[in-house]
Write an enzyme that holds these catalytic residues in place. Structure first.
Site, PDB file in Angstrom:
ATOM      1  N   SER A 117       0.839  -1.191   0.000  1.00 12.89           N
ATOM      2  CA  SER A 117       0.000   0.000   0.000  1.00 12.89           C
ATOM      3  C   SER A 117       0.871   1.236   0.000  1.00 12.89           C
ATOM      4  CB  SER A 117      -0.894   0.011   1.248  1.00 12.89           C
ATOM      5  OG  SER A 117      -1.545   1.253   1.406  1.00 12.89           O
ATOM      6  N   TYR A 130      -1.838  -0.157  10.289  1.00 13.39           N
ATOM      7  CA  TYR A 130      -1.885  -0.659   8.914  1.00 13.39           C
ATOM      8  C   TYR A 130      -0.620  -0.248   8.159  1.00 13.39           C
ATOM      9  CZ  TYR A 130      -3.478  -1.081   4.053  1.00 13.39           C
ATOM     10  OH  TYR A 130      -3.595  -1.389   2.718  1.00 13.39           O
TER      11      TYR A 130
END
Length: 233
Positions: A117, A130
């Site tokens: 990501s 995250y």
């Protein structure tokens, strides 16, 4: 003879798109996901080994599973941290290590792609855990590539921008989706098939000279935001 790929997270929004794209490209795809395989449990390497044995090994491994929680960093929830790091990074490490072991033992080249990501390098409120998991994942990509490039094994990642897949596992408020879309350089959100296309390319011979990299697939969102403050009139 068709090449074969093991796809972890095959029932998620991105996983389904990746499986569909690889199948259309002629790959034989074996998917693994909940409830048969829980990436939060210490069984990933043995599960991959079992699937390798059942299918005669794989030419590629794709890790497309992940948790996307939102929580203030000051909450200090260690259980959340452990679960997210386990699913997003530790499971990729375990699966990748087992994939590499089988390839080396069989004298067969291979390719791995992990779904990372842009959050790995970009801060956003509520995404600390995250982001940490994806930064760890990117480090693993570099390590696998460095240690096994001479075995003919490549490891890369795709780093999507936000893609709204309507996940029940990782639900996201509509207001967040609309905010990301409004700030997008391209004026829209990414689509799962666009991420799948990048994964397919990284697994292909066309990407044979790409190794140890996390490739942004974000419509340019990693370069900035069109809604950022400006003094232009």
């Amino acid at each position: 003879m068709a090449k074969s790929a093991l796809l972890l997270g095959s029932r998620g929004g991105l996983g389904r798109a990746i499986g569909s794209r690889l199948t259309s490209d002629g790959w034989t795809v074996v998917g693994a996901d909940l409830p048969e395989l829980d990436l939060a449990r210490p069984q990933v390497a043995s599960a991959v080994a079992r699937l390798q044995s059942e299918h005669g090994g794989f030419d590629a491994l794709v890790h497309a599973a992940g948790l996307y929680p939102a929580a203030p960093v000051s909450n200090g929830d260690e259980d959340l941290f452990d679960r997210v790091l386990t699913v997003n990074a530790r499971s990729a490490f375990a699966a990748g290590a087992q994939f590499v072991r089988e390839c080396v033992a069989a004298g067969r080249p291979g390719a791995m792609v992990f779904v990372s990501s842009g959050a790995a390098t970009r801060a956003r409120p509520g995404t600390a855990v995250y982001a940490a998991s994806k930064a760890a994942l990117d480090a693993l990509v570099r390590a696998f590539a460095l240690e096994h490039g001479r075995d003919g094994i490549r490891c890369n990642a795709v780093a999507p921008g936000f893609v709204d897949v309507g996940s029940q596992v990782n639900p996201v408020p509509r207001s967040y989706v609309e905010g990301v879309e409004a700030a997008s350089v391209s004026g829209r959100l990414g689509r799962p098939d666009e991420i799948a296309a990048a994964v397919a390319w990284l697994l292909s011979e066309d990407a044979s000279w790409v190794n140890g990299r996390s490739v942004p697939v974000d419509g340019g969102d990693g370069i900035g935001s069109v809604t950022a403050p400006s003094w232009l009139s």
